[in-house]
Design a protein around this motif. Structure first.
Motif, PDB file in Angstrom:
ATOM      1  N   HIS B  55       0.819  -1.217   0.000  1.00 16.96           N
ATOM      2  CA  HIS B  55       0.000   0.000   0.000  1.00 16.96           C
ATOM      3  C   HIS B  55       0.856   1.272   0.000  1.00 16.96           C
ATOM      4  N   GLY B  56       2.199   1.080  -0.073  1.00 16.23           N
ATOM      5  CA  GLY B  56       3.095   2.223   0.033  1.00 16.23           C
ATOM      6  C   GLY B  56       3.827   2.522  -1.261  1.00 16.23           C
ATOM      7  N   LEU B  57       5.014   1.928  -1.391  1.00 18.83           N
ATOM      8  CA  LEU B  57       5.871   2.240  -2.520  1.00 18.83           C
ATOM      9  C   LEU B  57       5.191   1.978  -3.868  1.00 18.83           C
ATOM     10  N   ARG B  58       4.420   0.876  -3.948  1.00 20.40           N
ATOM     11  CA  ARG B  58       3.772   0.540  -5.234  1.00 20.40           C
ATOM     12  C   ARG B  58       2.746   1.613  -5.615  1.00 20.40           C
ATOM     13  N   ILE B  59       2.036   2.108  -4.614  1.00 19.61           N
ATOM     14  CA  ILE B  59       1.053   3.165  -4.893  1.00 19.61           C
ATOM     15  C   ILE B  59       1.792   4.446  -5.296  1.00 19.61           C
ATOM     16  N   ALA B  90      -1.867   2.092 -20.109  1.00 19.92           N
ATOM     17  CA  ALA B  90      -2.371   2.196 -18.738  1.00 19.92           C
ATOM     18  C   ALA B  90      -1.871   1.015 -17.911  1.00 19.92           C
ATOM     19  N   THR B  91      -2.037   1.147 -16.604  1.00 19.67           N
ATOM     20  CA  THR B  91      -1.647   0.090 -15.665  1.00 19.67           C
ATOM     21  C   THR B  91      -2.894  -0.629 -15.198  1.00 19.67           C
ATOM     22  N   ASN B 211       2.086 -11.815 -21.762  1.00 19.51           N
ATOM     23  CA  ASN B 211       2.528 -13.198 -21.972  1.00 19.51           C
ATOM     24  C   ASN B 211       3.791 -13.510 -21.183  1.00 19.51           C
ATOM     25  N   ALA B 212       4.718 -12.537 -21.115  1.00 23.22           N
ATOM     26  CA  ALA B 212       5.979 -12.784 -20.400  1.00 23.22           C
ATOM     27  C   ALA B 212       5.696 -13.078 -18.926  1.00 23.22           C
ATOM     28  N   LYS B 213       4.761 -12.327 -18.365  1.00 23.83           N
ATOM     29  CA  LYS B 213       4.366 -12.541 -16.975  1.00 23.83           C
ATOM     30  C   LYS B 213       3.797 -13.953 -16.815  1.00 23.83           C
ATOM     31  N   ARG B 214       2.932 -14.320 -17.736  1.00 24.21           N
ATOM     32  CA  ARG B 214       2.330 -15.668 -17.669  1.00 24.21           C
ATOM     33  C   ARG B 214       3.394 -16.748 -17.836  1.00 24.21           C
ATOM     34  N   GLN B 215       4.334 -16.514 -18.777  1.00 30.29           N
ATOM     35  CA  GLN B 215       5.356 -17.542 -19.007  1.00 30.29           C
ATOM     36  C   GLN B 215       6.236 -17.738 -17.787  1.00 30.29           C
ATOM     37  N   ALA B 216       6.546 -16.648 -17.114  1.00 26.18           N
ATOM     38  CA  ALA B 216       7.348 -16.772 -15.887  1.00 26.18           C
ATOM     39  C   ALA B 216       6.572 -17.598 -14.865  1.00 26.18           C
ATOM     40  N   MET B 217       5.279 -17.346 -14.762  1.00 23.47           N
ATOM     41  CA  MET B 217       4.461 -18.112 -13.820  1.00 23.47           C
ATOM     42  C   MET B 217       4.345 -19.574 -14.255  1.00 23.47           C
ATOM     43  N   HIS B 218       4.286 -19.827 -15.560  1.00 25.04           N
ATOM     44  CA  HIS B 218       4.260 -21.221 -16.034  1.00 25.04           C
ATOM     45  C   HIS B 218       5.536 -21.935 -15.621  1.00 25.04           C
ATOM     46  N   ALA B 247       4.373  -4.030 -10.875  1.00 20.79           N
ATOM     47  CA  ALA B 247       4.749  -3.606 -12.224  1.00 20.79           C
ATOM     48  C   ALA B 247       5.139  -4.866 -12.988  1.00 20.79           C
ATOM     49  N   PRO B 248       4.534  -5.103 -14.156  1.00 24.63           N
ATOM     50  CA  PRO B 248       4.638  -6.433 -14.774  1.00 24.63           C
ATOM     51  C   PRO B 248       6.050  -6.851 -15.168  1.00 24.63           C
ATOM     52  N   VAL B 249       6.840  -5.924 -15.722  1.00 24.28           N
ATOM     53  CA  VAL B 249       8.161  -6.329 -16.200  1.00 24.28           C
ATOM     54  C   VAL B 249       9.051  -6.708 -15.017  1.00 24.28           C
TER      55      VAL B 249
END
Lengths: 425, 425
Positions: B55-59, B90-91, B211-218, B247-249
């Motif tokens: 709730h801090g730095l990310r916001i 957008a985020t 997709n990169a986010k998903r692939q890392a999770m896969h 942040a996705p990357v």
């Protein structure tokens, strides 16, 4: 009734012992709730007879017609277009879902936190006590609420003739296109079932039969605007309930005959309740036979019910289908137009319903509205929360009731209803 | 954290006192559930940091980016197409819905019988304690279950920037057309919000990031197939949960770094639980931060969770979006194809989900499946009933759990989970 129709029920695969028990309870309930009423219109004799034969003569008649090729389509929802069913020469009947039965078995296939209406429909199937369900050539389910939508997956394991109709969730253009496509698909399915092609003539006939039924009910509803009331809310509800079962032309005649009598009553100032009886509009979930608990409590608490904003009531019956089209396509469009107006709580947003409740409250000179939701019916429960502020703004007193089919909360409900009636009286 | 970010939270209109209380509980919960685990991978340090600054730095970072024109879109569902949001620059962030807050206020606007996730989202709004919600330029609701669909009507009275996306209920051709139309409408809305047109290049970039986010999770999921497990189920769930906020990357890099470490662990036979620890597949409703109750109970009952068949898990992440299209139209079609495969319980029928659970149980060598449903979540509750016979046929032991966010049933759940673990162990 058992001895006379035992063979018929047995041939449908029903459980005769369980069914006898059900009929005994149903008969006693009907006597307590309906026959005990004072000063009923004579026209209700017809409905008494229909109810006494609801699992008997009506089924016999339907099965005899089926011998002549008239297929039976069973439904759980007012979104199933009766015009199309009639156009294909089939009969549409509402399927049993108004009483608890075989609950232990039901809760092995459905979560306990499922609404009473859905549980009931499963109880009638698992207990083998619904002759309508067992006679049906096609059972139509529909993707309305989550509970029904998902429970049809389980029902599909119990029956071999389930047809599921998809429904939209909004009133957008895409949503209407979905409804249209689904009605066209349904028309094809009914044509296939019956072997009868749907033509301009047959559709016009289907629309005429269905509209006539609705118009008779509109006439009955209009007469309930009188003060004092010429008919109890229970009896008027019964007419709506019977509209789902009875042969439509005979039903229409019987309602019109009842209306003739009510017109005389109004002229002669004959009423069922004293003048200045507080007038209540019931609104919310449908009440299928024999779900009379709450209306009975209301009308034995010094109030009269003047209208039902419900699928078993004005929500289900209020709009007519335009019959002016000259080809199948335009008649189908008219049917879609008519059903797309239904302001079921599965739609979002659903402001039309709030407007309709306010309008009904005014038209029927209601002193208050009871919002009735079945436990675990999220669409009507959530709308009821939202309706509170709207009704407050309109200056219409509102009571929110959540219940099921069990008699356990009757005393508690009566206390709450009596307090509400006293407040608005 | 309060002193450092107090001004920021205040500027968002949050209730600082209530928020401090929430953070204290959240921090303590995180310490108890996560930091107490033995033998955690070093790569989890990043996630510890993210959670400490959730709730801090990310916001702060999001608000700073917003100063540069990067709009914030908040969502409650994996049907909101991240590719499209990213394409418009957008985020996309998941909105708070994993803890009870301001329940008394919530039950004034929603029925008590509403699932914990929906109630939570309202509690965070009414209690003014979700900085994501308060930062969002657009809040996206979706017509998934009845509870969410209808409650957005009430949320719409509490916020000024709600956008509701309609969703289909079947996997028919018409249903796909509806999803396509809704994604196109959403793309227009996001373009309007950001002022950035969605182009082939930006869509390809949005797809690549997502997709990169998903692939890392896969990759992470594949490593959990190892026996013994190199990472706890709780830590893997946390990565899925953080994927909605971070942040996705940066998130993708951090998951990949964690995976590098896990590969080393597997090589070195470093595990978090002893060999032959019973392996459990969690299946059902999504678990949003900080809803760790059931996984914590499972992993402190002598079992390890090897996979999540959930929107916060494989259901949400499993399919990639085809990026080979050379124009906006074909990329949009690919996005629709990808999301239309999601086997959410709102669809009927939803046999794909049953098949996927069986497949996951095999792939992850699960000894048993826990079907987890939030109380009053009819879609997952009803599917869980139906899944029992399927799992029995497949010879996969299954335990059905219905719960909410309250700690009250923890002991009772632990007793049931322990008995299940003993049975499959």
């Amino acid at each position: 009734m058992a001895s006379e129709y035992g063979g018929m029920w047995k041939s449908l695969g029903m459980d005769l012992g369980a069914h006898d028990q059900l009929l005994a309870v149903l008969g006693q309930g009907y006597t307590d709730v309906f026959l005990s009423q004072a000063n009923r219109p004579k026209g209700m004799d017809y409905f008494n007879f229909v109810m006494s034969e609801v699992h008997g003569l009506r089924i016999k008649e339907m099965l005899e017609a089926r011998e002549q090729g008239e297929k039976i389509v069973g439904s759980y929802c007012v979104f199933v277009p009766e015009e199309i069913v009639r156009a294909a020469g089939a009969t549409l009947v509402g399927l049993c879902s108004g009483a608890d039965f075989a609950m232990e078995e039901v809760e092995r296939v459905l979560p306990r936190n499922t609404c009473a209406l859905i549980k009931s429909s499963f109880g009638f199937k698992l207990g083998k006590v619904c002759p309508y369900l067992e006679s049906a050539d096609m059972i139509v389910g529909e993707n309305t609420c989550d509970g029904k939508k998902k429970s049809y997956e389980e029902l599909n394991k119990l029956v071999s003739n389930l047809y599921v109709m998809d429904l939209p969730q909004t009133k957008s253009e895409n949503a209407r296109a979905l409804l249209k496509a689904e009605f066209v698909r349904f028309a094809r399915a009914v044509e296939e079932l019956t072997g009868n092609p749907i033509t301009v003539e047959s559709l016009k006939k289907g629309i005429a039969i269905t509209n006539a039924k609705r118009q008779a009910m509109h006439r009955l509803e209009a007469l309930r605007k009188a003060d004092p009331e010429p008919i109890s809310g229970l009896d008027a509800l019964l007419a709506s309930q019977v509209s789902f079962y009875d042969a439509p032309v005979r039903f229409t005649e019987s309602v019109n005959a009842l209306c003739d009598e009510l017109e005389e009553r109004i002229k002669d100032n004959v009423a069922v309740f004293p003048e200045k009886t507080p007038r209540i509009l019931m609104s919310g979930c449908p009440m299928a036979v024999p779900n009379w608990k709450l209306p009975w409590i209301v009308e034995s608490s010094g109030a009269v019910i003047v209208g039902e904003e419900s699928c078993v009531g004005e929500r289900g019956l209020r709009n007519l289908t335009d019959d002016s089209g000259q080809d199948v396509e335009s008649l189908m469009e008219a049917i879609v137009d008519r059903y797309f107006k239904i302001d079921c709580a599965i739609f979002t947003p659903n402001e039309d319903r709030a407007d309709h409740i306010v309008q009904m409250a005014k038209d029927y000179k209601a002193d208050g509205v009871i919002q009735y939701a079945l436990n675990f019916c999220q669409p009507y429960q959530i709308e009821a929360m939202g309706l509170e502020s709207r009704m407050e703004k309109e200056g219409i007193p509102m009571l929110r009731i959540e219940t099921d089919y069990s008699p356990e909360d009757a005393e508690q409900l009566k206390t709450r209803v009596e307090a509400f009636v006293e407040m608005i009286g």
